[in-house]
Design a protein around this motif. Sequence first.
Motif, short mmCIF file in Angstrom:
data_model
loop_
_atom_site.label_atom_id
_atom_site.label_comp_id
_atom_site.label_asym_id
_atom_site.label_seq_id
_atom_site.Cartn_x
_atom_site.Cartn_y
_atom_site.Cartn_z
N LYS A 78 -0.08 8.89 6.35
CA LYS A 78 -0.63 7.80 7.15
C LYS A 78 0.08 6.48 6.83
O LYS A 78 0.38 5.68 7.72
CB LYS A 78 -2.13 7.68 6.86
N LEU A 80 0.92 4.22 -2.86
CA LEU A 80 0.68 5.63 -2.53
C LEU A 80 1.88 6.48 -2.90
O LEU A 80 1.73 7.62 -3.35
CB LEU A 80 0.37 5.77 -1.03
N GLU A 120 -8.64 14.58 5.25
CA GLU A 120 -8.09 13.26 5.63
C GLU A 120 -7.94 12.33 4.43
O GLU A 120 -7.26 11.32 4.52
CB GLU A 120 -9.05 12.59 6.63
N ASN A 121 -8.66 12.63 3.34
CA ASN A 121 -8.61 11.72 2.20
C ASN A 121 -7.66 12.17 1.11
O ASN A 121 -7.55 11.52 0.09
CB ASN A 121 -10.02 11.57 1.60
N GLN A 125 -2.97 10.56 2.98
CA GLN A 125 -2.89 9.10 2.89
C GLN A 125 -1.44 8.63 2.90
O GLN A 125 -1.10 7.61 3.51
CB GLN A 125 -3.57 8.60 1.62
N LYS A 144 0.84 -1.20 0.00
CA LYS A 144 0.00 0.00 0.00
C LYS A 144 0.88 1.26 0.00
O LYS A 144 0.64 2.19 -0.77
CB LYS A 144 -0.89 -0.02 1.25
#
Lengths: 201, 201
Positions: free
Chosen positions: B13, A47, B4-5, B10, A43
């Motif tokens: 995160k 990203l 947050e998206n 991302q 992931k």
Amino acid sequence: MKNENSLLAQLIKAFKILPGVGEKSAQRMAFYLLENNREGGTKLSKLLTNAMENIRNCASCRNLTEDIYCDICSDTKRDNSTLCIVESPTDVIAIENSGSFKGKYYVLMGRLSPIDGVNPADLGIPKLIEDINANDIKEVIIATSPTIEGDATSFYIKDQITKENIIISRIAYGVPMGGELEYVDNTTLSRAIQGRREIEK
Amino acid sequence: MKNENSLLAQLIKAFKILPGVGEKSAQRMAFYLLENNREGGTKLSKLLTNAMENIRNCASCRNLTEDIYCDICSDTKRDNSTLCIVESPTDVIAIENSGSFKGKYYVLMGRLSPIDGVNPADLGIPKLIEDINANDIKEVIIATSPTIEGDATSFYIKDQITKENIIISRIAYGVPMGGELEYVDNTTLSRAIQGRREIEK
């Protein structure tokens, strides 16, 4: 590592480009993903590719965004009359997290440094001045860092703003909240004394 | 972060899954790559995908490798008669870097922990015992960590080895080189005293 060309050795080396990551941390990261979280690693990889290809500078404030305009510039609820000039996207996050500013930003993506060949055009200062002249901006808050280069950048921008009836301010530099005077460094203390404010009666 | 998206949120995160990486470090990593090293970010991404898909366990010693057998197992110059049993691939690197062992390894990829459901089969101990019986191994060095679980794993393996004429040893645990006695913790000192060796005259 014995074999410098092994995939594992290359992955560890690739992790070392990240700030604050040395040999040991890079090893831990690679082994952690391989042993415990391959899904997370895949992931992260996706990203990373996506971000490296699609994140660019906001057409208005130069902050990083995947759209043409960043979230803050597209937000119609924000105050268009105050503009805060910062050096980097992390500064925007820091100020946003403090919840103390509701205007718009301009992100220089660096600071003036003739030695390193960073000139006003690299920081988008001509566009910044145009924006200030074209829009109804009442106050410009310069929040560059309290370093020689940050100060120089601040002075340069202030000099370039020729528009009348505009307030140009700089954020306060001084003793941090909760800081004990005896542990504060000399430069900070000197700034705090220079920047003293009269106590209202 | 406000949104947050967003791709940036991302990515930040995703970096936080790495060991030792919190919000601030993850931000620094993401911004560093986006602002200064997109090429490095893309390279890291490709290596991550490649590694997550292609690195597996060595068919002989269970260490991580992209081939069927790892570099150490394929190295014909190494001593096949001594086998060092370790918990993880990082232990192999640490021992290799010390330059003090020229035999082969067996990597358990963990330690016995019935509470977490880690049993001997998960650590490949049955295969390890088969290997020891089938091959001409003269000494087995158990280098599991000096923890309750590491000790238990060591005892279990020792009990399983029924072959005769084989030396089973455990690496020494005690005061580290350059360590001052007064700063060494009690358990280590206690181990050091238990593990004392007679000085040769």
